[in-house]
Write an enzyme that holds these catalytic residues in place. Structure first.
Site, PDB file in Angstrom:
ATOM      1  N   TYR A   1      18.600  11.126 -17.868  1.00 21.54           N
ATOM      2  CA  TYR A   1      17.869  11.117 -19.148  1.00 21.54           C
ATOM      3  C   TYR A   1      18.607  12.063 -20.083  1.00 21.54           C
ATOM      4  O   TYR A   1      18.934  13.193 -19.702  1.00 21.54           O
ATOM      5  CB  TYR A   1      16.430  11.581 -18.945  1.00 21.54           C
ATOM      6  CG  TYR A   1      15.631  11.700 -20.218  1.00 21.54           C
ATOM      7  CD1 TYR A   1      15.377  10.579 -21.010  1.00 21.54           C
ATOM      8  CD2 TYR A   1      15.115  12.929 -20.635  1.00 21.54           C
ATOM      9  CE1 TYR A   1      14.640  10.681 -22.180  1.00 21.54           C
ATOM     10  CE2 TYR A   1      14.375  13.043 -21.798  1.00 21.54           C
ATOM     11  CZ  TYR A   1      14.139  11.918 -22.567  1.00 21.54           C
ATOM     12  OH  TYR A   1      13.408  12.025 -23.731  1.00 21.54           O
TER      13      TYR A   1
ATOM     14  N   ASP B   1      25.621  17.113 -19.954  1.00 18.73           N
ATOM     15  CA  ASP B   1      24.308  17.351 -20.532  1.00 18.73           C
ATOM     16  C   ASP B   1      23.587  18.334 -19.612  1.00 18.73           C
ATOM     17  O   ASP B   1      23.023  17.953 -18.588  1.00 18.73           O
ATOM     18  CB  ASP B   1      23.541  16.039 -20.677  1.00 18.73           C
ATOM     19  CG  ASP B   1      22.171  16.253 -21.292  1.00 18.73           C
ATOM     20  OD1 ASP B   1      21.835  17.421 -21.593  1.00 18.73           O
ATOM     21  OD2 ASP B   1      21.431  15.264 -21.460  1.00 18.73           O
TER      22      ASP B   1
ATOM     23  N   LYS C   1      16.093  23.880 -22.872  1.00 13.91           N
ATOM     24  CA  LYS C   1      15.209  24.365 -21.812  1.00 13.91           C
ATOM     25  C   LYS C   1      15.448  25.839 -21.432  1.00 13.91           C
ATOM     26  O   LYS C   1      15.030  26.723 -22.147  1.00 13.91           O
ATOM     27  CB  LYS C   1      15.312  23.428 -20.615  1.00 13.91           C
ATOM     28  CG  LYS C   1      15.032  21.954 -21.037  1.00 13.91           C
ATOM     29  CD  LYS C   1      14.251  21.164 -20.064  1.00 13.91           C
ATOM     30  CE  LYS C   1      14.118  19.716 -20.515  1.00 13.91           C
ATOM     31  NZ  LYS C   1      12.924  19.066 -20.155  1.00 13.91           N
TER      32      LYS C   1
HETATM   33  C1  LIG Z   1      19.232  16.209 -19.309  1.00 14.90           C
HETATM   34  C2  LIG Z   1      18.351  16.139 -20.514  1.00 14.90           C
HETATM   35  N1  LIG Z   1      18.897  15.884 -21.709  1.00 14.90           N
HETATM   36  C3  LIG Z   1      18.167  15.825 -22.847  1.00 14.90           C
HETATM   37  C4  LIG Z   1      16.805  16.008 -22.782  1.00 14.90           C
HETATM   38  C5  LIG Z   1      15.999  15.975 -24.060  1.00 14.90           C
HETATM   39  O1  LIG Z   1      15.635  17.271 -24.397  1.00 14.90           O
HETATM   40  P1  LIG Z   1      14.380  17.530 -25.370  1.00 14.90           P
HETATM   41  O2  LIG Z   1      13.168  17.118 -24.617  1.00 14.90           O
HETATM   42  O3  LIG Z   1      14.453  19.007 -25.647  1.00 14.90           O
HETATM   43  O4  LIG Z   1      14.619  16.708 -26.586  1.00 14.90           O
HETATM   44  C6  LIG Z   1      16.181  16.278 -21.565  1.00 14.90           C
HETATM   45  C7  LIG Z   1      14.728  16.475 -21.481  1.00 14.90           C
HETATM   46  O5  LIG Z   1      14.131  16.485 -20.428  1.00 14.90           O
HETATM   47  C8  LIG Z   1      16.980  16.341 -20.403  1.00 14.90           C
HETATM   48  O6  LIG Z   1      16.440  16.589 -19.203  1.00 14.90           O
END
Ligand SMILES: Cc1ncc(COP(=O)(O)O)c(C=O)c1O
Length: 453
Positions: free
Chosen positions: A156, A258, A286
């Protein structure tokens, strides 16, 4: 949901039930993000929280939970960490919140991130992981002059149109494992974007090398979670991240890690330090702000050069606001405590090992995969190496029963098996002991039910 769970939960959480009914009148789904709603497993309604302290949460009915949800990741230092909270409060009182101009605390926060994360020589702060990823993807296209992005099933990367594909989609639409079909993760995503993506199975070196040999010259970037936290917790097979790195270099594509969710989880230098593979671009969020909303896009001088030279506009009114930068600066300091990660990894490993033993003693087929500070308990006899394995082998109904038995015993984690359990850097030995007692009781119930099936 089982009937016995619903009646026990209703009796335990009457105020949450009333608040959920009230919230549903003005907030779609009764909660501020879809991951907190009934559709995402919080059935019959999510518990409403009153406060959090360290590794514990208390709901509006006074129920206490040991928290392994950790806000879906950010509460890496637990709730209301005194150092971070004080730093943010002081910064607001001393400076304000938002200038629309640079200031010194922003440099301090950036310098600490650059010093901590191997792949980051320059960094821009922003507000959410989705924003950071959206910028990384567009920057990679701008930088290489290419269009194709490679992403992996079950990862994700946030909700932007360019990347909100093939996360957890209907397996019937996903095509064969060797050459998956991109599937939009929800309605409203323009299907015209299909041709801008190639989707692959993760931890599958052959399909990756084949793609790079055939289309490497068209590929702007390969984006991956360096360990997949959005399908339980799946670690890279030995050599797999190294392969992503060497093939992207060979074909002139950028490698984006990511690290929105993996960042600061295994090590202060993020998963890239832990696994020893350095990407061109890194996204963070996070854990970065110790619970305050902040994200970042960072990378090598070269990969960030278009932003530095003003040829790529990375903008945002709230980018690098005072709350965000104070939180980042203080979090980086707290994470520098010697031995912190080793201690908490050992603590989490004790929990994982304890769960493995409880499951084995019960005779129920289950496995605990992950690494100390994040893992998932799968009800599966088979190894789970990617999303397709999870879809095929993991027993969702058993997971739901386990979750029901654990939440009613005061142990909180996400109700979907494709999520995971986070152990924070402030969980204690006592938390682990209490969790294992609850788990032993829960497995006893599951074992009895299995026998009576
Ligand atoms: C690996 C990863 N990238 C991007 C995101 C998106 O982040 P946000 O919820 O702060 O938009 C998440 C959210 O869980 C994530 O786990």
């Amino acid at each position: 949901m089982t009937e016995s769970f619903v009646s026990a939960y209703n009796a335990q959480t009457p105020t949450s039930k009333a608040l959920f009914e009230r919230a549903s009148k003005t907030i779609p789904g009764g909660a501020g993000s879809s991951a907190r709603t009934v559709k995402f497993g919080w059935s019959p309604y999510p518990p409403f929280m009153r406060q959090g302290t360290g590794s514990h949460l208390t709901d509006v009915d006074g129920n206490e939970y040991i928290d392994y949800l950790l806000g879906l990741g950010p509460m890496i230092l637990g709730h209301r960490h005194p150092v971070i909270t004080q730093a943010v409060a002081d910064a607001i009182a001393e400076y304000g919140t938002c200038f629309g101009l640079p200031y010194e605390l922003e440099i301090e926060a950036a310098e600490k991130v650059v010093a901590a994360v191997p792949g980051i020589e320059k960094v821009r702060f922003t507000n959410s992981g989705s924003e950071a990823v959206g910028s990384a993807v567009r920057l990679a296209r701008a930088h290489t002059g290419r269009r194709l992005i490679v992403r992996f099933e079950g990862h994700y990367h946030g909700w932007q149109d360019t990347i909100y594909w093939s996360n957890h989609v209907d397996p019937k639409l996903a095509g064969p494992k060797e050459s998956p079909r991109p599937v939009a993760s929800g309605p409203g995503v323009p299907l015209e974007l299909t041709d801008t993506l190639v989707v692959l199975s993760w931890n599958d070196p052959e399909s990756f090398v084949k793609l790079m040999n055939e289309r490497g010259h068209e590929i702007a970037a390969v984006i991956t979670e360096p360990a997949v936290f959005n399908t339980g917790c799946i670690l890279p097979e030995p050599g797999y991240l190294e392969l992503l790195r060497s093939e992207t270099i060979k074909h002139g594509s950028l490698l984006i890690f990511d690290e929105v969710i993996t960042g600061f989880r295994f090590a202060r230098g993020c998963a890239q330090e832990f696994f020893g593979v350095t990407p061109d671009l890194t996204t963070l969020a996070k854990g970065l702000g110790g619970g305050f909303p902040v994200a970042a896009l960072g990378g090598s001088h070269e990969a960030m050069s278009m932003i530095a030279e003003g040829r790529y506009s990375h903008s945002g009114t709230y980018n690098a606001n005072v709350v965000a930068c104070a939180a980042v600066s203080a979090t980086m300091d707290v994470l520098a405590e010697p031995g912190l990660y080793e201690r908490q990894r050992a603590l989490g490993d004790r929990l994982a090992e304890g769960l493995r033993k409880i499951a084995a003693d019960s005779g129920i087929a289950a496995r605990v995969d992950g690494l100390g500070t994040v893992f998932q308990l799968w009800f599966s006899e088979h190894a789970i190496k990617n999303w397709r394995d999870a879809e095929q082998y993991a027993d969702e109904a058993m997971f739901t029963r386990w979750w029901e038995e654990m939440i009613t015993r005061g142990v909180l984690f996400h109700p979907l098996q494709l999520e995971n359990l986070f152990v924070s850097l402030v969980h204690t030995d006592e938390d682990i002991d209490r969790t294992l007692v609850a788990a032993a009781d829960a497995f006893e119930v599951l074992r009895a039910e299995n026998r009576n099936r």
